[in-house]
Design a protein around this motif. Structure first.
Motif, PDB file in Angstrom:
ATOM      1  N   LYS A 116      -2.528 -14.186  18.392  1.00  0.00           N
ATOM      2  CA  LYS A 116      -3.782 -14.055  19.145  1.00  0.00           C
ATOM      3  C   LYS A 116      -4.030 -12.614  19.536  1.00  0.00           C
ATOM      4  N   ASP A 117      -2.968 -11.907  19.944  1.00  0.00           N
ATOM      5  CA  ASP A 117      -3.107 -10.492  20.287  1.00  0.00           C
ATOM      6  C   ASP A 117      -3.547  -9.687  19.073  1.00  0.00           C
ATOM      7  N   CYS A 118      -2.984 -10.012  17.912  1.00  0.00           N
ATOM      8  CA  CYS A 118      -3.365  -9.295  16.685  1.00  0.00           C
ATOM      9  C   CYS A 118      -4.862  -9.459  16.403  1.00  0.00           C
ATOM     10  N   ASP A 119      -5.343 -10.693  16.544  1.00  0.00           N
ATOM     11  CA  ASP A 119      -6.770 -10.948  16.295  1.00  0.00           C
ATOM     12  C   ASP A 119      -7.657 -10.205  17.279  1.00  0.00           C
ATOM     13  N   GLN A 120      -7.216 -10.107  18.509  1.00  0.00           N
ATOM     14  CA  GLN A 120      -8.044  -9.489  19.546  1.00  0.00           C
ATOM     15  C   GLN A 120      -7.982  -7.969  19.552  1.00  0.00           C
ATOM     16  N   LEU A 121      -6.835  -7.398  19.223  1.00  0.00           N
ATOM     17  CA  LEU A 121      -6.620  -5.978  19.489  1.00  0.00           C
ATOM     18  C   LEU A 121      -6.610  -5.091  18.254  1.00  0.00           C
ATOM     19  N   ILE A 122      -6.276  -5.628  17.086  1.00  0.00           N
ATOM     20  CA  ILE A 122      -6.182  -4.771  15.898  1.00  0.00           C
ATOM     21  C   ILE A 122      -7.561  -4.627  15.261  1.00  0.00           C
ATOM     22  N   GLN A 123      -7.988  -3.400  15.090  1.00  0.00           N
ATOM     23  CA  GLN A 123      -9.292  -3.105  14.496  1.00  0.00           C
ATOM     24  C   GLN A 123      -9.096  -2.483  13.118  1.00  0.00           C
ATOM     25  N   PHE A 124      -9.921  -2.930  12.148  1.00  0.00           N
ATOM     26  CA  PHE A 124      -9.836  -2.443  10.776  1.00  0.00           C
ATOM     27  C   PHE A 124     -11.120  -1.697  10.412  1.00  0.00           C
ATOM     28  N   ASN A 125     -10.988  -0.722   9.511  1.00  0.00           N
ATOM     29  CA  ASN A 125     -12.212  -0.180   8.921  1.00  0.00           C
ATOM     30  C   ASN A 125     -12.621  -1.062   7.738  1.00  0.00           C
ATOM     31  N   LYS A 126     -13.737  -0.769   7.127  1.00  0.00           N
ATOM     32  CA  LYS A 126     -14.280  -1.652   6.084  1.00  0.00           C
ATOM     33  C   LYS A 126     -13.361  -1.734   4.871  1.00  0.00           C
ATOM     34  N   GLU A 127     -12.779  -0.570   4.458  1.00  0.00           N
ATOM     35  CA  GLU A 127     -11.881  -0.587   3.295  1.00  0.00           C
ATOM     36  C   GLU A 127     -10.656  -1.454   3.556  1.00  0.00           C
ATOM     37  N   ALA A 128     -10.157  -1.428   4.783  1.00  0.00           N
ATOM     38  CA  ALA A 128      -8.989  -2.238   5.125  1.00  0.00           C
ATOM     39  C   ALA A 128      -9.320  -3.722   5.069  1.00  0.00           C
ATOM     40  N   GLU A 129     -10.497  -4.094   5.517  1.00  0.00           N
ATOM     41  CA  GLU A 129     -10.891  -5.510   5.468  1.00  0.00           C
ATOM     42  C   GLU A 129     -11.015  -5.989   4.029  1.00  0.00           C
ATOM     43  N   ARG A 130     -11.565  -5.137   3.154  1.00  0.00           N
ATOM     44  CA  ARG A 130     -11.655  -5.522   1.745  1.00  0.00           C
ATOM     45  C   ARG A 130     -10.262  -5.641   1.130  1.00  0.00           C
ATOM     46  N   PHE A 131      -9.364  -4.733   1.528  1.00  0.00           N
ATOM     47  CA  PHE A 131      -7.989  -4.775   1.022  1.00  0.00           C
ATOM     48  C   PHE A 131      -7.312  -6.078   1.431  1.00  0.00           C
ATOM     49  N   LEU A 132      -7.519  -6.503   2.678  1.00  0.00           N
ATOM     50  CA  LEU A 132      -6.945  -7.765   3.144  1.00  0.00           C
ATOM     51  C   LEU A 132      -7.426  -8.930   2.295  1.00  0.00           C
ATOM     52  N   ASP A 133      -8.718  -8.962   2.025  1.00  0.00           N
ATOM     53  CA  ASP A 133      -9.278 -10.069   1.250  1.00  0.00           C
ATOM     54  C   ASP A 133      -8.738 -10.084  -0.173  1.00  0.00           C
ATOM     55  N   GLU A 134      -8.631  -8.900  -0.786  1.00  0.00           N
ATOM     56  CA  GLU A 134      -8.232  -8.830  -2.189  1.00  0.00           C
ATOM     57  C   GLU A 134      -6.741  -9.085  -2.378  1.00  0.00           C
ATOM     58  N   VAL A 135      -5.922  -8.394  -1.609  1.00  0.00           N
ATOM     59  CA  VAL A 135      -4.480  -8.450  -1.830  1.00  0.00           C
ATOM     60  C   VAL A 135      -3.883  -9.754  -1.329  1.00  0.00           C
ATOM     61  N   PHE A 136      -4.268 -10.198  -0.167  1.00  0.00           N
ATOM     62  CA  PHE A 136      -3.625 -11.376   0.396  1.00  0.00           C
ATOM     63  C   PHE A 136      -4.087 -12.670  -0.271  1.00  0.00           C
ATOM     64  N   ASP A 137      -5.191 -12.601  -1.015  1.00  0.00           N
ATOM     65  CA  ASP A 137      -5.583 -13.764  -1.809  1.00  0.00           C
ATOM     66  C   ASP A 137      -4.708 -13.894  -3.055  1.00  0.00           C
ATOM     67  N   LYS A 138      -4.209 -12.743  -3.561  1.00  0.00           N
ATOM     68  CA  LYS A 138      -3.429 -12.755  -4.794  1.00  0.00           C
ATOM     69  C   LYS A 138      -1.934 -12.972  -4.549  1.00  0.00           C
ATOM     70  N   LYS A 139      -1.435 -12.492  -3.419  1.00  0.00           N
ATOM     71  CA  LYS A 139      -0.002 -12.589  -3.118  1.00  0.00           C
ATOM     72  C   LYS A 139       0.240 -13.679  -2.086  1.00  0.00           C
ATOM     73  N   VAL A 175      -7.029   0.581  11.852  1.00  0.00           N
ATOM     74  CA  VAL A 175      -6.090   0.409  10.750  1.00  0.00           C
ATOM     75  C   VAL A 175      -6.838   0.591   9.434  1.00  0.00           C
ATOM     76  N   THR A 176      -6.296   1.438   8.559  1.00  0.00           N
ATOM     77  CA  THR A 176      -6.963   1.731   7.293  1.00  0.00           C
ATOM     78  C   THR A 176      -6.264   1.013   6.145  1.00  0.00           C
ATOM     79  N   GLN A 177      -6.843   1.146   4.971  1.00  0.00           N
ATOM     80  CA  GLN A 177      -6.251   0.539   3.773  1.00  0.00           C
ATOM     81  C   GLN A 177      -4.871   1.115   3.497  1.00  0.00           C
ATOM     82  N   ASP A 178      -4.708   2.430   3.693  1.00  0.00           N
ATOM     83  CA  ASP A 178      -3.400   3.050   3.453  1.00  0.00           C
ATOM     84  C   ASP A 178      -2.339   2.495   4.392  1.00  0.00           C
TER      85      ASP A 178
END
Length: 518
Positions: free
Chosen positions: A448-471, A497-500
């Protein structure tokens, strides 16, 4: 005619102290001296110590009276252990028998073991008892002088130190008042920098990738697993983490001191100022690692609270011990269940583990051939279960150091100082972000803390969608990757948090997520 007195003492349950009323009744009847209230063997023998101590300080002991003496320790449903009740029993008897002037016992707690000649011996858990006294608004804690500096850490409490029973009697009757102990100031500097007991990060040659992983683990309090051939420096790297951990806060120092005080491991020091580093052997029992025993004591995982638990040759530890680590790694405490009740010990530690890749240690080694078959390698690596591996945030391979790196003689202490400064700043950012949640580092965040407090930029959000769907990544693994990524962002002073950051954090778990390479 009955004479009853009531004195207060305390019992340790885990690392917490509970108030105990010591009631003493002297009545007409056949001579006896009985202690009731779930007393253990050491406590039942207190009557013999008290008899001799009273006689040797010049007061009339119970053995000269043809009376029935009953000492009740209340509440009766709490198991009473140890010898810290001797002093309270002795004072209670003197008060009930009229051999000492009446005094106000409602604002005083007594704790101390008596020798046969009336001297006071030190006890375990003095700080724990002092915190109980302060919390319940008692004004005075009377205890052996060897424990006074430890108890005087607690502000607002008058600690009365004494070397023998006679001094306390004189103090209570006003003949010779004992001055309260001077308050103890806790210094949380890291003394290990000036000792030869620990390796400093700057003294390790090469291993840039491993040093980077150590910096991230230290900054966020993340668990770390190092795998590599014998002699690659895994143990040195583990010890070197101590040189880049920030000093403990005042509250952390008090928490750690309480645990060591309850375990009787403080020695002659009033408090612990540096983060603990515990390295138990593979042959240690479950009670030694997790905690327990007939009268439960903290184990290695609790003694590593706010510090490091280093498990060298991880697969060599018994399977039941490794699986017992899962609960404390998840919630920062360990529950020891016994027939007489449950005891909770704090266990917020960094797990740092090292292992060879196979029984002979040279699987995939570029310079030495492995003598193990594929089945042996797989069976050895599978000793670390998936659920345990899932709780280890950072997993790295430690390669051999090239000879040209080993021959370097220069040591860059400034690099170590810069790394420590980055870690301190990263932890300050975490403390600010987590303010009000009663946690201090990224590793302690809930989903819950992760959902509330961690902020991503747009590239990081796309990375989450792409990589975590495959692995394939478990839900726990997903949130642990996010926490490591947030720590990397904190080290780089990035608000988002960025893609890197995500890619690096994901790379530290590839061994688990894609399976062991056998």
């Amino acid at each position: 005619m009955s004479n009853v007195s009531k004195i207060y003492s305390a019992e340790l349950e885990g690392v917490d102290a509970k108030l105990i009323e010591v009631e003493t009744d002297i009545n007409v009847g056949l001579h006896s001296f009985t202690i009731v209230g779930l007393a253990d063997k050491a406590l039942s023998e207190a009557k013999e110590r008290v008899n001799s101590a009273l006689k040797n300080v010049g007061v009339k002991p119970p053995t000269r009276e043809n009376r029935k003496i009953v000492v009740n320790l209340a509440p009766a449903d709490i198991k009473k252990t140890g010898s810290q009740y001797d002093l309270a029993i002795a004072i209670g008897y003197l008060l009930a028998s009229g051999q000492i002037k009446e005094f106000d016992a409602k604002d005083k707690i007594f704790a101390g073991e008596l020798s046969l000649e009336g001297k006071l011996r030190p006890i375990n858990g003095a700080l724990n008892i002092a915190r109980l006294a302060a919390r319940l608004k008692y004004r005075y804690l009377i205890l052996p002088e060897q424990n006074a500096s430890e108890a005087a850490i607690v502000p607002g409490l008058k600690v009365i130190p004494a070397s023998n029973l006679g001094q306390i009697i004189d103090h209570l009757e006003g003949r010779n008042k004992i001055s309260p102990q001077t308050p103890t100031e806790i210094s949380t500097d890291n003394p290990q920098f000036s000792t030869a007991n620990f390796v400093r990060l700057s003294e390790i040659k090469g291993q840039a990738h491993a040093k980077r992983a150590l910096m991230i683990a230290a900054a966020g309090g993340h668990n770390l697993l190092m795998s590599g051939s014998p002699g690659t420096g895994k143990s040195m790297l583990a010890q070197a983490i101590n040189s880049i951990l920030p000093p403990m806060t005042l509250n952390e120092a008090i928490e750690v001191t309480q645990i060591y005080s309850a375990a009787g491991l403080l020695g002659d020091k009033p408090f612990l100022s540096s983060r603990p580093f515990r390295s138990p052997h593979q042959t240690a029992s479950s009670a030694a690692i997790v905690g327990g025993g007939q009268n439960p004591k903290p184990g290695e995982i609790s003694l590593a609270h706010r510090g490091i638990l280093f498990l060298d040759e991880l697969p060599e530890f018994r399977r039941d011990i490794l699986e017992a680590l899962r609960q404390p790694l998840e919630n920062g405490r360990v529950l020891v269940s016994r027939a007489k009740g449950n005891v909770v010990f704090p266990a917020k530690f960094m797990l740092v583990a090292a292992m060879n890749p196979c029984p002979c240690g040279y699987y995939n080694d570029p310079e030495k051939d492995c003598r193990c078959g594929a089945h042996e390698v797989l069976r050895y690596q599978k000793k670390i279960s998936g659920p345990l591996l899932d709780r280890i945030d950072i997993q790295i391979e430690v390669p051999r150091v090239k000879i040209e790196h080993l021959r370097k003689t220069t040591i860059d202490y400034q690099e170590e100082k810069n790394i420590l400064n980055k870690i301190v700043l990263a932890r300050q950012k975490q403390t600010t972000r987590l303010a009000g949640k009663k946690i201090f580092i990224n590793a302690e965040m809930s989903s819950k803390d992760c959902d509330q407090l961690i902020q991503f930029n747009k590239e990081a959000e796309r990375f989450l969608d792409e990589v975590f769907d495959k692995k394939f990544v478990s839900a726990r693994g997903y949130f642990r990757i996010l926490k490591v990524a947030q720590t990397i962002a904190d080290l780089e002073n990035s608000e988002k948090v960025t893609q890197d950051h995500l890619a690096e954090a994901f790379g530290y778990r590839l061994k688990e997520e894609i399976g062991l390479d056998v």
